[in-house]
Each structure stands twice: as C-alpha cells, then as structure tokens.
Design a protein around this motif. Structure first.
Motif, PDB file in Angstrom:
ATOM      1  N   UNK A 106     -42.976  33.569 -28.750  1.00 46.13           N
ATOM      2  CA  UNK A 106     -42.994  34.748 -29.619  1.00 46.13           C
ATOM      3  C   UNK A 106     -43.239  34.391 -31.081  1.00 46.13           C
ATOM      4  N   UNK A 107     -43.396  33.091 -31.372  1.00 43.38           N
ATOM      5  CA  UNK A 107     -43.615  32.609 -32.746  1.00 43.38           C
ATOM      6  C   UNK A 107     -42.477  32.998 -33.671  1.00 43.38           C
ATOM      7  N   UNK A 108     -41.262  33.144 -33.130  1.00 42.91           N
ATOM      8  CA  UNK A 108     -40.099  33.466 -33.955  1.00 42.91           C
ATOM      9  C   UNK A 108     -39.626  32.179 -34.641  1.00 42.91           C
ATOM     10  N   UNK A 109     -39.595  32.113 -35.973  1.00 43.93           N
ATOM     11  CA  UNK A 109     -39.144  30.893 -36.655  1.00 43.93           C
ATOM     12  C   UNK A 109     -37.662  30.624 -36.423  1.00 43.93           C
ATOM     13  N   UNK A 110     -37.346  29.348 -36.277  1.00 43.85           N
ATOM     14  CA  UNK A 110     -35.961  28.891 -36.167  1.00 43.85           C
ATOM     15  C   UNK A 110     -35.706  27.917 -37.303  1.00 43.85           C
ATOM     16  N   UNK A 111     -34.735  28.214 -38.153  1.00 42.32           N
ATOM     17  CA  UNK A 111     -34.382  27.310 -39.266  1.00 42.32           C
ATOM     18  C   UNK A 111     -32.997  26.741 -38.975  1.00 42.32           C
ATOM     19  N   UNK A 112     -32.947  25.433 -38.701  1.00 43.98           N
ATOM     20  CA  UNK A 112     -31.673  24.784 -38.388  1.00 43.98           C
ATOM     21  C   UNK A 112     -31.076  24.163 -39.639  1.00 43.98           C
ATOM     22  N   UNK A 113     -29.766  24.173 -39.679  1.00 45.35           N
ATOM     23  CA  UNK A 113     -29.042  23.578 -40.801  1.00 45.35           C
ATOM     24  C   UNK A 113     -28.385  22.265 -40.430  1.00 45.35           C
ATOM     25  N   UNK A 114     -28.485  21.831 -39.136  1.00 40.42           N
ATOM     26  CA  UNK A 114     -27.764  20.644 -38.714  1.00 40.42           C
ATOM     27  C   UNK A 114     -28.507  19.819 -37.665  1.00 40.42           C
ATOM     28  N   UNK A 115     -29.633  20.272 -37.144  1.00 41.82           N
ATOM     29  CA  UNK A 115     -30.368  19.525 -36.120  1.00 41.82           C
ATOM     30  C   UNK A 115     -31.233  18.465 -36.789  1.00 41.82           C
ATOM     31  N   UNK A 116     -30.927  17.190 -36.539  1.00 37.68           N
ATOM     32  CA  UNK A 116     -31.578  16.110 -37.284  1.00 37.68           C
ATOM     33  C   UNK A 116     -32.424  15.186 -36.421  1.00 37.68           C
ATOM     34  N   UNK A 132     -35.371  13.281 -34.923  1.00 36.01           N
ATOM     35  CA  UNK A 132     -36.756  13.110 -35.395  1.00 36.01           C
ATOM     36  C   UNK A 132     -37.791  13.767 -34.488  1.00 36.01           C
ATOM     37  N   UNK A 133     -37.417  13.963 -33.216  1.00 36.99           N
ATOM     38  CA  UNK A 133     -38.375  14.561 -32.291  1.00 36.99           C
ATOM     39  C   UNK A 133     -38.771  15.965 -32.726  1.00 36.99           C
ATOM     40  N   UNK A 134     -37.897  16.641 -33.482  1.00 33.72           N
ATOM     41  CA  UNK A 134     -38.175  18.010 -33.891  1.00 33.72           C
ATOM     42  C   UNK A 134     -39.218  18.086 -35.006  1.00 33.72           C
ATOM     43  N   UNK A 135     -39.636  16.948 -35.514  1.00 31.52           N
ATOM     44  CA  UNK A 135     -40.697  16.949 -36.535  1.00 31.52           C
ATOM     45  C   UNK A 135     -42.076  17.108 -35.924  1.00 31.52           C
ATOM     46  N   UNK A 136     -42.159  17.049 -34.610  1.00 32.68           N
ATOM     47  CA  UNK A 136     -43.452  17.173 -33.919  1.00 32.68           C
ATOM     48  C   UNK A 136     -43.906  18.623 -33.944  1.00 32.68           C
ATOM     49  N   UNK A 137     -44.916  18.940 -34.742  1.00 33.51           N
ATOM     50  CA  UNK A 137     -45.372  20.321 -34.887  1.00 33.51           C
ATOM     51  C   UNK A 137     -46.136  20.804 -33.665  1.00 33.51           C
ATOM     52  N   UNK A 138     -46.630  19.876 -32.860  1.00 36.09           N
ATOM     53  CA  UNK A 138     -47.328  20.296 -31.649  1.00 36.09           C
ATOM     54  C   UNK A 138     -46.346  20.850 -30.621  1.00 36.09           C
ATOM     55  N   UNK A 139     -45.180  20.222 -30.525  1.00 39.95           N
ATOM     56  CA  UNK A 139     -44.188  20.686 -29.560  1.00 39.95           C
ATOM     57  C   UNK A 139     -43.303  21.793 -30.125  1.00 39.95           C
ATOM     58  N   UNK A 140     -43.037  21.747 -31.423  1.00 42.13           N
ATOM     59  CA  UNK A 140     -42.110  22.711 -32.021  1.00 42.13           C
ATOM     60  C   UNK A 140     -42.750  23.340 -33.259  1.00 42.13           C
ATOM     61  N   UNK A 141     -43.777  24.153 -33.081  1.00 44.59           N
ATOM     62  CA  UNK A 141     -44.482  24.712 -34.245  1.00 44.59           C
ATOM     63  C   UNK A 141     -43.677  25.759 -35.001  1.00 44.59           C
ATOM     64  N   UNK A 142     -42.640  26.313 -34.375  1.00 47.05           N
ATOM     65  CA  UNK A 142     -41.861  27.384 -35.018  1.00 47.05           C
ATOM     66  C   UNK A 142     -40.520  26.868 -35.553  1.00 47.05           C
ATOM     67  N   UNK A 143     -40.341  25.540 -35.611  1.00 44.03           N
ATOM     68  CA  UNK A 143     -39.050  24.979 -36.014  1.00 44.03           C
ATOM     69  C   UNK A 143     -39.102  24.465 -37.451  1.00 44.03           C
ATOM     70  N   UNK A 144     -38.015  24.753 -38.198  1.00 43.09           N
ATOM     71  CA  UNK A 144     -37.816  24.258 -39.564  1.00 43.09           C
ATOM     72  C   UNK A 144     -36.362  23.826 -39.690  1.00 43.09           C
ATOM     73  N   UNK A 145     -36.092  23.006 -40.689  1.00 36.07           N
ATOM     74  CA  UNK A 145     -34.702  22.594 -40.908  1.00 36.07           C
ATOM     75  C   UNK A 145     -34.470  22.241 -42.361  1.00 36.07           C
ATOM     76  N   UNK A 146     -33.225  22.393 -42.773  1.00 40.01           N
ATOM     77  CA  UNK A 146     -32.837  22.071 -44.150  1.00 40.01           C
ATOM     78  C   UNK A 146     -31.969  20.818 -44.208  1.00 40.01           C
ATOM     79  N   UNK A 147     -31.998  20.028 -43.146  1.00 41.34           N
ATOM     80  CA  UNK A 147     -31.333  18.728 -43.096  1.00 41.34           C
ATOM     81  C   UNK A 147     -32.397  17.684 -42.804  1.00 41.34           C
ATOM     82  N   UNK A 148     -32.346  16.515 -43.434  1.00 40.71           N
ATOM     83  CA  UNK A 148     -33.393  15.507 -43.186  1.00 40.71           C
ATOM     84  C   UNK A 148     -33.339  14.971 -41.760  1.00 40.71           C
TER      85      UNK A 148
END
Length: 872
Positions: free
Chosen positions: A184-194, A196-212
């Motif tokens: 559904x292209x609904x953005x998800x902004x995580x505050x604690x999921x760190x 490194x696999x979540x940096x893959x934009x091909x697998x998780x194009x709708x994911x963002x985070x405010x934690x390194x």
C-alpha cells in the motif's frame, strides 16, 4: 474468500513461530485482498486490548508502542484476570498486566510533538494534525493486527485509516510492518529499529527511521578499541542477528589494525542463566581486560550478577546502545562493582523544551478519554480516578490532589531524552513531508513529479512516501536532518558509568559521535580501575622503539615477541613491524632508535693501542740513539772500526724507520697520508741498502784475499759504498715521487666495515704504487739475505754476515706475514698492522746487528782487540 485463503486461519493458529507466520502472511497479503486478510486477523485473534490514545485532525498519523510488559503463562496465577492470546506458540502470553513507563513517555512525546506542530503557524498552516496511538504489547501478532486497523478503509477494517505509521520498537517488527504495509506504500517511521538490513531500499522502500543503523555503533566501538590500543579483547554476543551482525562488522573494522578477539561467546535469552554462568567463567579465566557486550540489558544483568558472585571486578566493559543507558542496571547495587567504569555507545540525547512541563501537567481529570493515563494513576498512586464507571473494585477513588508536579519520578525525568527524542523527530519528519505534500507550488517552481495540490482528506500514501524521501526536517530547536534512503546521519552519545557517594552508578556524558568523527573527553572517563588511567588489554606489550615485532607461530597476530634491531637498523616508533636499515653514511645508535652520523675512528695517540705503539717507536729511536752514541764513543775500537760510515748510516736509517711509524698515528690528513708511505719506503730502502752494501763488502774483502783478486777492492772502496747506498735509495725516491705525483693516498671514510664508527684512513688510490714501494724493498731484502747467507761461513771470530743473515731473515718473515694481515685487518687495525711490521722489522735489524757488538764493546772489552778479531 478465495480458495487460497481457506488454510490461513489454521496456519495462523498452528505455525510454531509467530514471526515466521507473519512474514508468510505478508507474502500472502501481497497476493490477496488486504480486506480479507484483515477480516481473518480480526476474527481469529480478536482485540487483545482496546486501549488507545486518539486525537482528531484533518490528517491522522498512527503510532505503535509497547506500553505493557509481557508475561508467560507460567508466571500467572489462576486467580488473576488474564487476557490470553494463544497463537503460534506452545505457551500463552498476556498483555495489560503492567504498564511500562519508558514507552509511555515515548507515546506522550508523539502526542506532545503533534500538539506543538498544531500550534506552529508556519508548519502545516490551516491543517490540524491528529493521531491514533495503539499498544502493540511487544507481540508481533498484535502489532500486525493494530497496523491493519490503522490502515483500514471501511467498516470491515478494525478502524479509521492513516497515511503513515510511527512505530516498530524492534527490527523484527519493523520488517513485518514494512512488508505488510509495503504493497500500500504506507510509510513506516521507526524510532528504535536499528538492523542494517532495513537500509535496503529494494526490500523496504517504505521504511524510514530516526535511529542510526547498528553498523555505525559497531564502527564507533572498533574505533575506540583502536584509539585506546586494546588489542586483546573478549566479546559476548546475543545469539541473534543483532549479535552476529555486530561481530561481522567489528571484524571488518579491526582487520589489519592489530586488534584480536581472545574469545567470542554467545548467549540466548531462553538459557541465559546457564549461559551467563559459562561466560562468567570464561571471562574470569581470560587475559583480556576489555570485554565487548552486544546483548539486551536483561541478559547483561544476569551476566553481571554471575561476575559479582565470582568477584570479577577488574574488567573494562564496552556497551552497545542496547544496554548502555539501562536504569535497571545502573540502579542495581549488586552489580555496581562489576559495572563501574562501563564505556558505552548510546542513542543520542537531546532536550525537548516544554516536554517536562507537559508531562507534569498530565492529569486524568483533564484527559478523561486517556486510558493509559488512568492506568498510570492507578499504578503510581494506588487509586482510581473519579470516573466511577471505570473504577476497579480493589482500588479506592482518587482524592483529586494526586499530581506529577513537584515529584521526582522516572516518567517525568527529561534530563536525557533518547528514544523519546527519536519519536519527536519522527513526528516532525511526518509533518514536514505532509507540509511539502499539501503546499501548492508557485507557477515557476517544479512540483517534483506531482501535478496538483493534495487535499488533507485525500492524501495518497505513495505521494507522502515520495515527499519523505526528499524532505529536510528542521525542529523548533534548530536540529536539521534528512533521510538518506531509510537512514538519517549517524549521531551517538558516548557515556560512562561512574560511582556516586550515594551508591548507585550514574550515567555521565563523555563525548559525541557525528558520522565518523569521535569527540571524546578522555579526562572525564572513570575507568574500571577507578582512575583516569586507560586499562591495558593486550596479548603482548607493544614493542618499544629499537625492536620489531615477531609473530609467534600458530598464535594470533596480536601475540608476538619483541626482537632487537640488528646493527645498522632502527625502529623509531612503538610497535614497529620491521626494522629499517640506515643510509650508507649513517649508523644506528646504541638504542637502535635513530640513525646517526658514525663517529670517526682512527688510530690516535690517546687510546691504548696508539700509546703502546708510540712508546715502542720512541723507545726504538732512543735505543738506536744510544747505540749511535756508544759506537761514536768507541769508533776507534777494532769492533767499531770496520765500515764505520755504513754502520752510522744504518743507525740513522733505523732511527728514521722507528720515527716514521709515528706518522701513521693520529688523524689522517692530506700531507700525513703522503708522508707516511714516502717516509716508510725511503727509510727502509736506506736501511736495507746499507745492509746490502755491508754484505757485498764482506764478500769482497774475503774474495780479495785470494791471489789475483787485489783489484776487486777498488770497486768497493768508501766512495763506492756511499755511491751504492745513494743509488739504491734514489731509485726508491723516484718510485715514491712518481706515485705521490700521479695518484697519492688521500684521507677517506672507510664504509666497508659498517659499525657505529667509520674509520678515517689513508686510502690507496693506486695499489700499483704501493706494490712497487714494497716490492723494491723486498727485492733489496731478498738480495741481501741471499748474499749474507752465502757469506755466513766465512772465517773469522766476528763475521758480520751472520748477523745480517739473521736480521734479514727476521725482516723478510715480518713483511711476508704483513701482507695477508694487512689485507684482512678491519678499520684502523690496518694502520696498526703496518706500524707493527715497521717496528718489528726495525727492532729485528737493531738487535740482530748491533746488540752483539754493543755486548762486546761494553761487557767484553777484552774481546774488542784486533788480535781476537783476526783469530779464526
């Protein structure tokens, strides 16, 4: 429902892993109608918790927080009221028994940020932002069900739809939500999921985070290990992707940097008691003084308790952000001695102006619909708010005077906001993206592929997703950031656990990390040793300057021996792998730490060898002078009367031979180098010429006594004798003059024999010239020896030919031995060998020829008569 979905309810209640089932559900959800999936979820799972926090607005954003503790069914009594959700596991779990204050603070940080944005006249002007916040209870099924509620679009859904979700308190949950909401292209902004696999934009194009990403904190820890020269380290890892990935990144960072891991131990939450006991024994027996721990704080606490039992208090622990700021550990007095001095990487802290005031002003009477605040009141004050319909029978009604103002409480502590600040940033990121989406462009400005203004009532998640990818966020405090893919620029705090007079440990900020730059106040660190001295954790001490590292066979590169550098090589820094050879005109000092100009070395008058040779030369000259005086005084005696001129000339030449050796001692110069060989060659030719003429005279005298040989003596009279000596000597003078004119010896540094000293000697520019000088002396000496040998048996009590034979024999032996000794001698000893040969041959001539005569003249005067001399 399609045929492919008929097996889904059975699968969701029997699959042995809830995480795997949800991932499978996400795959299925991509291929089926989301509404059907939501209906199945709602019907099969039910609603485990109806509690929520909502605020109406023109645009609604969703929030997911783990607001309650989780207990297994074995921890629950039969009399307790429980809400059990038995799905996909072999045990039941319950949510709602105990409120977690930290996530509650996160939730109110989101609510505070939304209210602050609504008061901002420049951000989202004319648009009211609202929220719907749910409790995911840390369980993936409930989190998934709640996420589906938030994005539902009709009555069949579990709630009103939102265009963005702020949530995912773990990487696993973030993966699930991103995959579920991705179609559904609904953005998800995580505050604690760190992860490194979540940096893959091909697998998780709708994911963002405010934690390194965790990659950055591991890199920081590796840099700290290198900075403090910790080369022998132990590692304790959580047996999950978190721990394994940390180990992988750490290995990559320390490769080639001289850092090694003595041991790597893993622990599991399910077996933490036995694992902690095993790891504690390994730490106790290890030589590593620095231990890295990448675990959850509950596992770390169990390990510290085991170490405290064994009184292991001399280890320096380095903490990951998962436990570096844990109050549960900091406030535990049982582990204070073990945990003292912990150095950790922490989620960056910041302040949110007005947030503490906001928390302290919270009250159930002012927020009657806030079920979480009501539960907080029941937990903290032991009473129920005045809403009688919601009172628990076991709790008395509140008086209304209960308040969080003026009370020291963890919930209202905003001195170091970390995860709460991440939530705050996530809300502002959503608000800026909405502002960019809802702002109409000017006529001349591009719209970034968006053709028209969006309406708050008709926001498409995919449009919001596009704006999140390009947004630059500015908070009211002036903090700016942007999303680079899923991530924001990495920033961390560096913290230190220090003792306090009250007992519990305190968290002290000692530095910050901005990207790859570490800003650290080392003087503020209190180490596990109780001082400011950095702990030493090495397998082998660093090799000091002047030595090099030599690896031990079969051991890690961090274990080595220190080998001193060889002569002429240096190492001028600590921990050198190799020794460097000095340039040709330099030499290593005694410590092998620097190349220095070698000390000039030559045979001087001040050293023992020079003094000895000088004494021998001067003594020989003095003895020769004494013999000269004796011969001069007894010049009319029969012994002395024979060949007086040649004897005196021989004594003069011997004296010159002794004295010429002194020219070889001292610092060589241009003139001394030329004078050495000339004086030596001419003096010895003069000496040997006198002996040769004396020998010829002896032979001539005896030959003239034969009949018919009277004319022979005419050729060997005094004039002829002097002329012969002069002729023989002039030939040597010509050889020496030619040699010195064409290619004279010159002072030169001898680098052939390397050492801390360089020999300054007279270098033979022409070996031919030196060979001619020696060869001519040798020719005269051999001729003299041969003639003297032939005349040795001539009659007479005192036959001088015998003495000449012995003297020339010694002379030849000395100079034949001189040649190999001269060639093989190093440095200044070349000069010493030549001086020794000069003195030895001179003493041989002096003693063999003149000692017998002096003995007769001085001690046996009765034999110094013509009668005795003529007797056969």
């Amino acid at each position: 429902m399609s045929a492919s979905m008929c097996w889904l309810p059975w699968l969701l209640t029997r699959w042995p892993s809830s995480a795997l089932s949800l991932l499978l559900l996400s795959v299925v959800g991509k291929q089926t109608d989301l509404k059907v999936v939501q209906a199945i979820v709602c019907s099969q799972w039910g609603a485990p918790s109806n509690k929520s926090l909502t605020q109406d607005g023109d645009v609604i954003i969703g929030g997911l927080f783990n607001l309650h503790y989780i207990y297994t069914s074995t921890e629950l009594g039969f009399t307790k009221e429980v809400c059990l959700l038995c799905i996909l596991t072999w045990m039941c779990v319950c949510c709602g028994l105990s409120l977690d204050l930290e996530p509650l603070k996160y939730m109110y940080a989101m609510a505070f940020a939304v209210e602050e944005i609504n008061r901002n006249s420049t951000l989202l002007p004319g648009v009211k932002l609202g929220y719907r916040i749910f409790d995911s209870c840390g369980q993936y099924p409930w989190a998934l069900k709640t996420a589906l509620d938030l994005v539902g679009e009709d009555k069949q859904s579990c709630g009103q739809s939102v265009s963005l979700v702020i949530g995912a308190s773990s990487s696993t949950l973030a993966i699930i939500l991103s995959r579920i909401l991705g179609p559904l292209s609904v953005p998800v902004i995580s505050y604690l999921a760190s992860c490194p696999c979540l940096s893959d934009r091909h697998q998780f194009p709708n994911f963002f985070r405010t934690i390194p990403s965790d990659i950055y904190q591991v890199r920081v820890i590796a840099q700290l290990a290198i900075r403090f020269h910790w080369t022998w380290i132990g590692a304790v890892l959580e047996n999950t992707d978190y721990g394994q990935l940390a180990l992988q990144v750490f290995h990559e960072e320390i490769t080639g940097k001289g850092v090694c891991l003595e041991f790597i131990e893993t622990v599991r939450s399910e077996t933490i008691v036995s694992d902690a006991r095993r790891v504690a024994l390994i730490i106790q027996a290890s030589f590593a003084r620095v231990i890295l721990i990448f675990c959850w704080f509950i596992d770390v606490k169990q390990l510290f308790l085991e170490l405290a039992t064994r009184n292991v208090t001399d280890r320096q622990f380095v903490a990951s952000e998962a436990w570096s700021t844990s109050d549960d550990l900091l406030q535990d007095p049982a582990i204070s001695k073990v945990a003292d001095g912990v150095l950790g990487v922490a989620i960056r802290s910041s302040t949110i102006p007005g947030f503490e005031y906001y928390l302290r002003k919270l009250h159930p009477l002012q927020r009657p619909d806030d079920e979480f605040l009501r539960e907080l009141w029941e937990t903290e004050f032991g009473c129920s708010p005045e809403d009688r319909s919601l009172q628990k029978a076991s709790l008395p009604p509140c008086k209304g005077t209960e308040s969080l103002e003026g009370v020291q409480h963890p919930f209202t502590d905003t001195s170091q906001l970390r995860v709460s600040y991440n939530v705050y940033l996530a809300v502002y990121a959503a608000a800026h993206a909405l502002h960019s989406l809802l702002s109409c462009p000017s006529i001349n400005s591009p719209r970034n592929n968006i053709s028209s203004c969006s309406s708050p009532k008709h926001i498409k998640p995919i449009e919001l997703l596009q704006h999140l990818n390009n947004v630059t966020v500015t908070t009211p405090q002036g903090d700016m950031f942007y999303f680079h893919g899923a991530d924001i620029p990495a920033t961390y705090d560096l913290v230190n656990w220090q003792n306090t007079p009250e007992g519990p440990l305190k968290l002290v900020l000692i530095g910050r990390v901005d990207g790859t730059d570490i800003h650290l106040n080392e003087s503020a660190i209190q180490w596990s040793t109780g001082s400011n001295q950095v702990p030493v954790s090495v397998c082998s001490e660093s090799c000091p300057p002047g030595t090099r590292m030599a690896n031990r066979k079969g051991e890690p590169v961090c274990c080595f021996d220190c080998i001193p550098c060889a002569e002429g090589e240096i190492s001028n820094k600590t921990g050198s792998l190799h020794c460097e050879r000095c340039p040709s005109e330099f030499w290593s000092n005694v410590e092998r730490t620097a190349c220095i100009p070698p000390q000039l070395d030559f045979l001087s008058f001040n050293e023992a060898l020079g003094i000895t040779l000088t004494t021998a030369a001067v003594s020989g000259a003095m003895v020769t002078t004494a013999v000269f005086v004796v011969f001069l005084y007894y010049r009319h005696s029969p012994v002395r009367a024979n060949n007086s001129e040649l004897s005196f000339l021989l004594l003069l030449s011997l004296k010159l031979c002794f004295l010429c050796s002194l020219v070889f001692i001292g610092r060589p110069s241009v003139w001394s180098c030329r004078l050495q060989q000339a004086a030596f060659g001419i003096s010895f030719v003069l000496c040997v010429s006198c002996l040769l003429v004396k020998t010829i005279v002896v032979l001539a005298v005896f030959r003239s006594a034969r009949p018919g040989a009277e004319a022979l003596m005419k050729w060997f009279g005094p004039l002829q004798q002097r002329g012969s000596v002069c002729l023989f000597t002039c030939i040597q003078v010509i050889i020496c003059a030619t040699w010195l004119f064409l290619s004279p010896p010159v002072p030169k540094h001898d680098l052939g024999f390397q050492g801390s000293k360089v020999t300054l000697k007279c270098a033979m520019a022409s070996v031919v010239g030196f060979s001619l000088v020696l060869g001519y002396i040798g020719l005269l000496a051999c001729t003299c020896l041969l003639l003297a040998f032939l005349a040795r048996k001539l009659p007479g009590n005192f036959n001088e030919a015998k003495l000449i034979t012995f003297s020339m024999l010694i002379f030849c032996v000395v100079w034949v031995t001189f040649v190999p000794a001269y060639i093989s001698s190093p440095g200044k000893y070349v000069v010493a060998v030549e001086i020794f040969a000069i003195l030895a041959s001179s003493y041989g001539l002096l003693l063999c020829i003149f000692a017998p005569k002096c003995f007769i003249i001085l001690l046996r005067p009765e034999k110094n008569t013509k009668k005795h001399l003529m007797t056969r």
